[in-house]
Design an enzyme around this catalytic site. Structure first.
Site, PDB file in Angstrom:
ATOM      1  N   LEU A 224      -2.303  -4.912   4.773  1.00 17.91           N
ATOM      2  CA  LEU A 224      -2.913  -5.048   3.440  1.00 17.91           C
ATOM      3  C   LEU A 224      -2.214  -6.103   2.611  1.00 17.91           C
ATOM      4  O   LEU A 224      -2.809  -6.757   1.783  1.00 17.91           O
ATOM      5  CB  LEU A 224      -2.837  -3.712   2.690  1.00 17.91           C
ATOM      6  CG  LEU A 224      -3.685  -2.577   3.240  1.00 17.91           C
ATOM      7  CD1 LEU A 224      -3.366  -1.292   2.495  1.00 17.91           C
ATOM      8  CD2 LEU A 224      -5.164  -2.909   3.101  1.00 17.91           C
ATOM      9  N   GLY A 225      -0.941  -6.234   2.798  1.00 17.57           N
ATOM     10  CA  GLY A 225      -0.220  -7.202   1.975  1.00 17.57           C
ATOM     11  C   GLY A 225       1.267  -6.960   2.067  1.00 17.57           C
ATOM     12  O   GLY A 225       1.746  -6.166   2.889  1.00 17.57           O
TER      13      GLY A 225
ATOM     14  N   PHE B 129       9.221  -4.752  -1.212  1.00 14.43           N
ATOM     15  CA  PHE B 129      10.303  -4.762  -0.224  1.00 14.43           C
ATOM     16  C   PHE B 129       9.818  -4.338   1.151  1.00 14.43           C
ATOM     17  O   PHE B 129      10.492  -3.663   1.889  1.00 14.43           O
ATOM     18  CB  PHE B 129      11.458  -3.871  -0.684  1.00 14.43           C
ATOM     19  CG  PHE B 129      11.054  -2.474  -1.007  1.00 14.43           C
ATOM     20  CD1 PHE B 129      11.068  -1.485  -0.043  1.00 14.43           C
ATOM     21  CD2 PHE B 129      10.649  -2.139  -2.287  1.00 14.43           C
ATOM     22  CE1 PHE B 129      10.694  -0.198  -0.344  1.00 14.43           C
ATOM     23  CE2 PHE B 129      10.277  -0.841  -2.591  1.00 14.43           C
ATOM     24  CZ  PHE B 129      10.299   0.130  -1.618  1.00 14.43           C
TER      25      PHE B 129
ATOM     26  N   ASP C  59       9.581  -3.514 -13.237  1.00 20.23           N
ATOM     27  CA  ASP C  59       8.849  -4.548 -12.513  1.00 20.23           C
ATOM     28  C   ASP C  59       7.347  -4.339 -12.645  1.00 20.23           C
ATOM     29  O   ASP C  59       6.613  -4.358 -11.668  1.00 20.23           O
ATOM     30  CB  ASP C  59       9.276  -4.555 -11.042  1.00 20.23           C
ATOM     31  CG  ASP C  59       8.867  -5.849 -10.350  1.00 20.23           C
ATOM     32  OD1 ASP C  59       8.566  -6.827 -11.070  1.00 20.23           O
ATOM     33  OD2 ASP C  59       8.830  -5.881  -9.115  1.00 20.23           O
TER      34      ASP C  59
ATOM     35  N   GLY D  46       4.452  -5.885  -0.101  1.00 20.60           N
ATOM     36  CA  GLY D  46       4.913  -5.310  -1.366  1.00 20.60           C
ATOM     37  C   GLY D  46       6.298  -5.789  -1.704  1.00 20.60           C
ATOM     38  O   GLY D  46       6.835  -6.673  -1.046  1.00 20.60           O
TER      39      GLY D  46
END
Ligand code: NAG
Ligand code: NAG
Ligand code: NAG
Ligand code: NAG
Ligand code: NAG
Ligand code: NAG
Ligand code: NAG
Ligand code: NAG
Ligand code: NAG
Ligand code: NAG
Length: 858
Positions: free
Chosen positions: A547-548, A552, A666, A550
């Protein structure tokens, strides 16, 4: 009728003459000059007709007084000139005397009242300003000689300044009327006690102190039960900087100038805040202090060293370790004598060897009165140490916004407030009064403490650590030790240590203690899923399921055998990087539950493989849709607004309602996930930090966060607080409204989205920044409100940013009156580039955000 018929022209002329004739009277005057006078029946009216000055009689009275009142309503008098010297008939006049003074004369032209200045030039004039201030000044030089705001009677108006000065000391600036219809000097005065965190005091001429507000913590008065930081923010309560004479001033300034607000010291000795309700044409009372139904509000009602409760009935109780001074009076309900120590302090017996005493804590109380209070800087541990080391110190507290407070002598005026009051102080008692050791005789204590103190301390410390570890393991809802694969107790110990390092001296063990002692927090149920089933669910971490990337690790989509979809974050194996964040996230997010926070379903670990398993979000993250021109139209204004609201509520939960007080650190578009119904969920708690109850800010030497979203104080000084999240929220909000990345401005005329937004906002063209795909369909008022809130959130100074509670309130109020933002001059990009930090910027694969890790060279 007839005139009109006969001669329309003459009718017109008559009308014109009438108009001109009345114009003389209609258009009110606000100024009185030398030689002019205001007779009884005439008046001065301020420019915008807010206030009027003239003669009045209180209800049921025939005496005449010169006063100022609101023009909008039934005569609400805010100032009286000749309060002690009424005029018995209607022949009085107000004028400017030959010596330039403002005077009130009676029918016999003898002096009733005067501004009483010497050495005035004769060319003076008095003007009634729209704030309700009557100002006497020189017509040539405009020098102000006298103003009613500096000589108030019983009403505190916006724009007035109540002096706070240790040189002046207690300054009784307001004095009540004698009765509801007699303005002469009453028994009560009100002013500010500058000592300690300054407090508002009401004095009774016969009794001394009658009520106090509790110390000012730079946002609210801590002892006023219902004073909210939101109201304080909206009404602009403020303590000014000290001027050259070391004088500060309390002022307030409603963010909406047309809001009519006033504080009045009533004739019966209460401070009452009212607001004009223009729809109902009446004053609504917002609060009254001391509360007429709460006797505990009265000063030191229970005497020294006793607390006053008013939960069911009024009840006085001695502090632990104290007993009534006169028990028979006390049992009869005569509490005025207060309480005394049961056991004399050890340091008093031994002339100052202080170590034998200890402290007991008391929560949710109005802190003791400040007559013998000292303030100092430092942290809570230093505060305790300094109090313990000085035998004359009887109590201490560490309150954010005030600092370390230490008291000497008696503890006066203690009142239990409700749970919302996040106040705690610690008072000194003999060690034998501390729990568990009361029965042991003093001699034994001395022997034990002398011989065994070190041994005991070490043993207790060891035991405590061991117990903590065990408790920890249970809290995570996982089997102890070997079969707790996600987060072994060793891991917790490691993260504990490293956190201490990061918080440097400030927070010795604070965050983790609270977490582990989190008895109020639901015990998380973390399912442990074994590695092979995760691998199967994600088709062995296939590229197709990816999916991607993140914060970390890489995120994969998976499907469990039952059909449930999951998202799996796989920690990038070999490098140690991310391990900290992984642990942090497990510890934190497992304890949090809110519809606007992403939910952690379980975890998995095998060898070097560490994984977190979340609920799956079909709509991916906000940045994926928001910044993609082909997709952003999916987000209509209603959806965007509900996303903004959702994020605000999630953040508010983190900051306040979760009871742990968590700073996310964050917040950014790629960390906002969207579920099927486009509900936003805050994710990625790898960098989040827990704050202790009273802690407001912390310093880190490792600044982590995302470029463009970091508040000035965090990026430059490593200082973070809930207000740094508010800043990130402001940036995010502006991004959602504009559909543009903060960082997409790098090459344009503006250094950042914030600078761009400000310049449009400032030119009243804020609508131009709205995403073109929604500009025509959105609600203008809502969009403008959001931009306004966004501008408030990105203020340079953390103090000027609202709390998330205020943000949620502002979002949910139809047409809130909002404070005016100042120009944000800081843009994180420029400052970051200028700063001499060693930076480690790595562009992540799937997102254009740049994650910054800076290590300050200090
Ligand atoms: C009076 O009202 C006008 C228009 O509402 C405003 O521009 C002006 O600033 C006001 N004056 C004062 C003194 O408040
Ligand atoms: C004025 O007098 C009336 C009748 O005696 C009384 O009801 C009212 O309370 C009085 N008002 C004040 C302010 O004293
Ligand atoms: C004015 O003077 C007359 C006579 O000297 C006196 O009777 C009256 O009380 C005075 N009035 C005032 C308001 O002082
Ligand atoms: C005016 O001031 C003087 C001294 O400064 C004082 O004695 C006198 O009472 C004052 N008069 C009034 C009317 O306040
Ligand atoms: C003011 O004090 C006097 C005694 O000094 C007392 O008689 C009177 O009732 C008090 N007034 C109020 C309103 O408390
Ligand atoms: C505080 O707020 C609660 C609920 O809003 C209200 O019932 C109470 O009367 C308030 N207390 C004071 C002193 O204003
Ligand atoms: C400070 O005190 C001096 C002397 O009293 C006075 O002249 C000056 O105006 C004061 N300054 C301010 C800012 O009030
Ligand atoms: C209440 O007790 C104090 C001493 O604690 C005493 O001086 C005072 O007279 C008592 N008051 C009454 C009304 O009994
Ligand atoms: C404590 O100090 C006082 C006076 O400072 C002295 O009179 C007394 O003897 C001292 N007591 C002890 C136990 O040292
Ligand atoms: C103890 O505190 C008092 C005031 O609180 C101060 O005057 C005194 O110097 C302190 N003593 C020591 C030894 O610090």
């Amino acid at each position: 009728m007839e005139t009109n018929k006969k001669n329309p022209v003459s009718g017109f002329l008559v009308a014109l003459i009438y108009v001109l004739y009345f114009a003389q009277f209609c258009c009110a005057v606000d100024t009185i000059r030398q030689g002019e006078s205001v007779a009884d029946g005439d008046s001065l009216v301020s420019e915008n007709e807010t206030f009027e000055l003239g003669f009045f009689s209180p209800e049921n009275s025939t005496f005449r007084y010169v006063g100022i009142w609101y023009k909008v309503d039934v005569k609400t008098v805010v100032w009286v000139a000749n309060r002690d010297n009424p005029i018995p008939n209607k022949n009085g006049v107000l004028s400017i005397g030959v010596d330039g003074n403002l005077v009130v004369l009676n029918g016999n032209t003898s002096l009733v009242w005067s501004s009483n200045l010497t050495g005035l030039s004769s060319n003076t004039a008095a003007i009634l300003r729209d704030t309700g201030n009557l100002v006497l000044s020189n017509t040539d030089t405009s020098k102000v000689h006298w103003q009613s705001f500096e000589h108030p009677t019983d009403t505190f108006l916006p724009g007035m300044r109540a002096p706070v000065s240790s040189l002046i000391g207690e300054f009784h600036i307001f004095r009540s009327w004698k009765s509801s219809n007699d303005p002469s000097l009453g028994n009560f005065t009100m002013g500010v006690d500058p000592n300690g965190g300054p407090q508002i005091i009401i004095w009774d001429r016969n009794m001394g102190r009658r009520w106090r507000s509790g110390q000012w913590n730079s946002v609210i008065f801590t002892g006023i039960p219902n004073m909210s930081d939101i109201a304080s923010f909206l009404y602009g309560f403020k303590l000014s900087q000290a001027d050259e004479n070391r004088t500060q001033y309390f002022t307030y300034d409603p963010s909406n100038p047309s809001d009519l607000l006033r504080f009045r010291l009533t004739w019966d000795g209460r401070e009452q805040q009212s607001r004009w309700d223009d729809d109902r044409k009446m004053w609504t009372i917002m609060q009254t202090q001391p509360d007429p139904v709460n006797i505990c509000d009265l000063y030191n009602h229970c005497g020294n060293h006793a607390t006053c409760d008013n939960f069911e009935a009024v009840k006085c109780s001695c502090l632990d370790g104290f007993r009534p001074k006169s028990p028979d009076q006390w049992s009869k309900g005569n509490w005025s004598g207060g309480c005394e120590r049961r056991v004399e302090l050890q340091c008093q017996r031994t002339n100052g060897s202080a170590g034998e005493d200890g402290f007991k804590g008391l929560k949710h109380v109005k802190l003791p009165d400040s007559s013998n209070l000292l303030l100092s800087a430092g942290n809570i541990d230093a505060c305790e140490t300094s109090c313990l080391g000085n035998c004359s110190c009887t109590a201490y507290a560490f309150i954010s916004g005030i600092g370390c407070m230490t008291w000497e002598g008696d503890l006066i005026d203690l009142q239990h407030l409700d749970e919302a009051a996040n106040l705690q102080f610690f008072y000194r008692v003999h060690r034998s009064e501390l729990d568990g050791s009361r029965k042991i005789s003093n001699i034994v204590i001395i022997i034990i403490s002398v011989l065994g103190a070190c041994f005991l301390v070490v043993t207790i410390w060891l035991l405590w650590r061991y117990k903590k570890k065990l408790r920890d393991s249970f809290r995570l809802g996982l089997p102890v030790v070997s079969s707790m694969p996600c987060c072994k107790d060793d891991d917790v110990a490691v993260s504990n240590k490293s956190k201490n390092k990061e918080f440097s001296a400030d927070l010795s063990g604070g965050p983790v203690d609270i977490l582990i002692d989190g008895s109020q927090v639901n015990e998380p149920e973390l399912t442990v899923i074994n590695f092979s089933s995760v691998a199967a669910a994600t088709k062995n971490f296939s590229e197709a399921n990816r999916l991607g990337h993140g914060g970390f690790g890489t995120v994969y989509k998976g499907e469990l055998p039952g059909g449930q979809e999951i998202a799996v974050k796989r920690l990038s194996g070999q490098s140690g990087q991310g391990l900290e964040e992984f642990k942090n996230e497990i510890i934190l997010i497992a304890k949090l539950q809110h519809r606007n926070l992403v939910r952690l379903l379980g975890c998995s670990i095998e060898g070097d493989e560490k994984m977190l398993i979340y609920e799956y979000m079909p709509n991916k993250s906000l940045d994926y849709i928001l910044f993609d021109e082909t997709k952003q139209a999916q987000l209509d204004w209603r959806t965007r607004f509900s996303i903004i609201e959702g994020i605000a509520r999630g953040l508010l939960y983190l900051h306040r309602d979760s009871r742990l007080r968590i700073i996310h650190r964050d917040l950014k578009a790629s960390n906002i996930l969207l579920d099927v119904e486009m509900n936003p969920k805050i994710s990625d708690f790898g960098m989040a930090r827990i704050f202790g109850g009273n802690q407001n800010e912390a310093i880190t030497i490792r600044v982590v966060g995302t470029y463009g979203y970091m508040s000035p104080e965090y990026a430059m000084e490593g200082l973070f607080s809930v207000k740094s999240d508010v800043y990130s929220f402001g940036v995010l909000l502006l991004e959602i409204v504009s559909g543009r990345r903060n960082t997409s401005f790098r090459s344009s005329d503006y250094t950042s989205l914030i600078a761009y937004a400000w310049s449009l906002w400032n030119e009243d063209k804020a609508m131009e920044m709205v995403d073109p795909s929604i500009r025509d369909s959105c609600s203008t008022t809502q969009v403008l409100k959001c931009i306004h809130i966004g501008m408030l959130c990105v203020q340079d100074s953390a103090m000027h940013r609202p709390t998330m509670a205020a943000v949620v309130l502002m979002l949910e109020t139809e047409t809130p009156t909002l404070p005016m933002p100042k120009q944000p001059t800081y843009t994180s990009m420029r400052s970051l580039m200028d700063a001499e930090y060693s930076m480690d910027i790595h562009e992540t694969a799937s997102s254009k955000d740049v994650t910054v890790t800076m290590v300050d060279g200090r």
